[in-house]
Design a protein around this motif. Structure first.
Motif, PDB file in Angstrom:
ATOM      1  N   THR A  42      -0.373   2.471   6.193  1.00 32.85           N
ATOM      2  CA  THR A  42      -0.334   3.926   6.353  1.00 32.85           C
ATOM      3  C   THR A  42      -1.212   4.625   5.323  1.00 32.85           C
ATOM      4  O   THR A  42      -1.923   5.579   5.661  1.00 32.85           O
ATOM      5  CB  THR A  42       1.109   4.468   6.298  1.00 32.85           C
ATOM      6  OG1 THR A  42       1.740   4.046   5.081  1.00 32.85           O
ATOM      7  CG2 THR A  42       1.922   3.989   7.489  1.00 32.85           C
ATOM      8  N   ALA A  43      -1.210   4.159   4.092  1.00 38.29           N
ATOM      9  CA  ALA A  43      -2.087   4.757   3.072  1.00 38.29           C
ATOM     10  C   ALA A  43      -3.542   4.434   3.384  1.00 38.29           C
ATOM     11  O   ALA A  43      -4.432   5.277   3.193  1.00 38.29           O
ATOM     12  CB  ALA A  43      -1.709   4.253   1.681  1.00 38.29           C
ATOM     13  N   GLY A  44      -3.805   3.219   3.859  1.00 39.89           N
ATOM     14  CA  GLY A  44      -5.171   2.824   4.215  1.00 39.89           C
ATOM     15  C   GLY A  44      -5.739   3.689   5.320  1.00 39.89           C
ATOM     16  O   GLY A  44      -6.916   4.058   5.289  1.00 39.89           O
ATOM     17  N   ALA A  45      -4.918   4.028   6.302  1.00 43.59           N
ATOM     18  CA  ALA A  45      -5.368   4.909   7.388  1.00 43.59           C
ATOM     19  C   ALA A  45      -5.750   6.278   6.836  1.00 43.59           C
ATOM     20  O   ALA A  45      -6.771   6.855   7.228  1.00 43.59           O
ATOM     21  CB  ALA A  45      -4.284   5.039   8.458  1.00 43.59           C
ATOM     22  N   GLY A  46      -4.957   6.782   5.919  1.00 45.83           N
ATOM     23  CA  GLY A  46      -5.263   8.074   5.302  1.00 45.83           C
ATOM     24  C   GLY A  46      -6.575   8.042   4.529  1.00 45.83           C
ATOM     25  O   GLY A  46      -7.423   8.938   4.658  1.00 45.83           O
ATOM     26  N   TRP A  47      -6.758   6.992   3.718  1.00 43.69           N
ATOM     27  CA  TRP A  47      -8.003   6.853   2.957  1.00 43.69           C
ATOM     28  C   TRP A  47      -9.197   6.659   3.889  1.00 43.69           C
ATOM     29  O   TRP A  47     -10.278   7.186   3.630  1.00 43.69           O
ATOM     30  CB  TRP A  47      -7.915   5.703   1.962  1.00 43.69           C
ATOM     31  CG  TRP A  47      -7.177   6.072   0.713  1.00 43.69           C
ATOM     32  CD1 TRP A  47      -5.945   5.619   0.329  1.00 43.69           C
ATOM     33  CD2 TRP A  47      -7.607   6.969  -0.313  1.00 43.69           C
ATOM     34  NE1 TRP A  47      -5.586   6.193  -0.870  1.00 43.69           N
ATOM     35  CE2 TRP A  47      -6.589   7.019  -1.285  1.00 43.69           C
ATOM     36  CE3 TRP A  47      -8.744   7.747  -0.497  1.00 43.69           C
ATOM     37  CZ2 TRP A  47      -6.682   7.806  -2.429  1.00 43.69           C
ATOM     38  CZ3 TRP A  47      -8.840   8.533  -1.639  1.00 43.69           C
ATOM     39  CH2 TRP A  47      -7.826   8.564  -2.587  1.00 43.69           C
ATOM     40  N   ALA A  48      -9.019   5.915   4.956  1.00 42.82           N
ATOM     41  CA  ALA A  48     -10.124   5.697   5.898  1.00 42.82           C
ATOM     42  C   ALA A  48     -10.580   7.008   6.520  1.00 42.82           C
ATOM     43  O   ALA A  48     -11.791   7.250   6.668  1.00 42.82           O
ATOM     44  CB  ALA A  48      -9.700   4.707   6.986  1.00 42.82           C
ATOM     45  N   LEU A  78     -11.135   5.223  -5.710  1.00 41.02           N
ATOM     46  CA  LEU A  78      -9.692   5.441  -5.823  1.00 41.02           C
ATOM     47  C   LEU A  78      -8.905   4.879  -4.639  1.00 41.02           C
ATOM     48  O   LEU A  78      -7.785   4.395  -4.818  1.00 41.02           O
ATOM     49  CB  LEU A  78      -9.383   6.931  -5.967  1.00 41.02           C
ATOM     50  CG  LEU A  78      -9.726   7.577  -7.299  1.00 41.02           C
ATOM     51  CD1 LEU A  78      -9.294   9.032  -7.310  1.00 41.02           C
ATOM     52  CD2 LEU A  78      -9.092   6.820  -8.452  1.00 41.02           C
ATOM     53  N   GLY A  79      -9.465   4.954  -3.440  1.00 40.30           N
ATOM     54  CA  GLY A  79      -8.763   4.458  -2.259  1.00 40.30           C
ATOM     55  C   GLY A  79      -8.332   3.006  -2.387  1.00 40.30           C
ATOM     56  O   GLY A  79      -7.134   2.699  -2.291  1.00 40.30           O
ATOM     57  N   PRO A  80      -9.271   2.084  -2.636  1.00 36.36           N
ATOM     58  CA  PRO A  80      -8.874   0.681  -2.785  1.00 36.36           C
ATOM     59  C   PRO A  80      -7.924   0.436  -3.966  1.00 36.36           C
ATOM     60  O   PRO A  80      -7.006  -0.379  -3.856  1.00 36.36           O
ATOM     61  CB  PRO A  80     -10.204  -0.048  -2.996  1.00 36.36           C
ATOM     62  CG  PRO A  80     -11.215   0.832  -2.338  1.00 36.36           C
ATOM     63  CD  PRO A  80     -10.726   2.238  -2.560  1.00 36.36           C
ATOM     64  N   LEU A  81      -8.118   1.160  -5.070  1.00 34.69           N
ATOM     65  CA  LEU A  81      -7.191   1.012  -6.213  1.00 34.69           C
ATOM     66  C   LEU A  81      -5.780   1.441  -5.817  1.00 34.69           C
ATOM     67  O   LEU A  81      -4.805   0.768  -6.147  1.00 34.69           O
ATOM     68  CB  LEU A  81      -7.683   1.824  -7.409  1.00 34.69           C
ATOM     69  CG  LEU A  81      -8.878   1.280  -8.159  1.00 34.69           C
ATOM     70  CD1 LEU A  81      -9.326   2.253  -9.240  1.00 34.69           C
ATOM     71  CD2 LEU A  81      -8.561  -0.080  -8.763  1.00 34.69           C
ATOM     72  N   HIS A  82      -5.701   2.556  -5.120  1.00 34.89           N
ATOM     73  CA  HIS A  82      -4.408   3.043  -4.642  1.00 34.89           C
ATOM     74  C   HIS A  82      -3.750   2.014  -3.722  1.00 34.89           C
ATOM     75  O   HIS A  82      -2.547   1.741  -3.829  1.00 34.89           O
ATOM     76  CB  HIS A  82      -4.619   4.376  -3.909  1.00 34.89           C
ATOM     77  CG  HIS A  82      -3.376   4.973  -3.350  1.00 34.89           C
ATOM     78  ND1 HIS A  82      -3.151   5.067  -1.998  1.00 34.89           N
ATOM     79  CD2 HIS A  82      -2.286   5.504  -3.944  1.00 34.89           C
ATOM     80  CE1 HIS A  82      -1.980   5.633  -1.790  1.00 34.89           C
ATOM     81  NE2 HIS A  82      -1.442   5.911  -2.955  1.00 34.89           N
ATOM     82  N   LEU A  83      -4.536   1.416  -2.823  1.00 32.00           N
ATOM     83  CA  LEU A  83      -3.996   0.432  -1.883  1.00 32.00           C
ATOM     84  C   LEU A  83      -3.552  -0.857  -2.574  1.00 32.00           C
ATOM     85  O   LEU A  83      -2.673  -1.552  -2.073  1.00 32.00           O
ATOM     86  CB  LEU A  83      -5.024   0.116  -0.795  1.00 32.00           C
ATOM     87  CG  LEU A  83      -5.396   1.296   0.112  1.00 32.00           C
ATOM     88  CD1 LEU A  83      -6.457   0.877   1.103  1.00 32.00           C
ATOM     89  CD2 LEU A  83      -4.174   1.841   0.820  1.00 32.00           C
TER      90      LEU A  83
END
Length: 181
Positions: A42-48, A78-83
């Protein structure tokens, strides 16, 4: 907040055969390990979506503002770090437990929340599953009480565990005296 500091509640709990005041404490059970994948997806979809929108704007503009390029670069870092961090951290924090007298929850990752609700105050128990939770075999339970703090939520539960927990809470509310207010 330290776990060594306790917050007494008016109701009692039996521990080793002795009745004690309910205390805010770490709940015993973790959520399902599949919650890690769910939170990542779900977080990955948001970052994408964020990265795609920024990339389209930067790549299709004749002269994009420099702050948009910086924002794209920041999002790509930040996206990959967050994931990598958030799902693991949340899994370590999210916990729940039901005793004969109370429901304990602990949730969050940056902002953490600990809650306790006496079973006698439970008004409704709801199970919810969004489409992505269904793909991961997960569910969330919302326990509505008479508290002004709002309902307790336990997310990231295995679907079968959520069904059993909802049934158990329903049975306990029938046998515990109280007016749920």
């Amino acid at each position: 907040m330290s776990w060594s500091r306790h917050f007494p509640i008016r109701h009692a709990e039996e521990v080793n055969g002795q009745t004690t005041a309910l205390r805010l404490r770490p709940p015993e059970h973790r959520v399902s390990r599949r919650a890690i994948g769910y939170w990542t997806a779900t977080a990955g979809a948001g970052w994408a979506i964020v990265i795609a929108v920024l990339a389209v704007i930067v790549l299709t503009s004749d002269d994009p503002p420099s702050w948009l390029s910086v924002a794209l670069l920041v999002a790509c870092v930040l996206g990959p770090l967050h994931l990598l961090v958030m799902p693991q951290w949340r899994y370590r924090v999210h916990r729940w437990e039901v005793t004969g007298d109370a429901v304990y929850t602990q949730a969050g990752w940056l902002k953490q929340q600990w809650r306790i609700a006496p079973v006698s105050r439970i008004q409704t128990v709801d199970i919810e599953r969004d489409p992505v939770e269904q793909l991961f075999g997960l569910a969330k339970i919302t326990i509505t009480t008479a508290s002004s703090a709002g309902p307790l939520r336990i997310s990231g539960l295995d679907h079968a565990t959520a069904l059993a927990l909802a049934d158990e809470l329903t049975q306990r509310t029938r046998t515990v005296r109280g007016d749920a207010t």
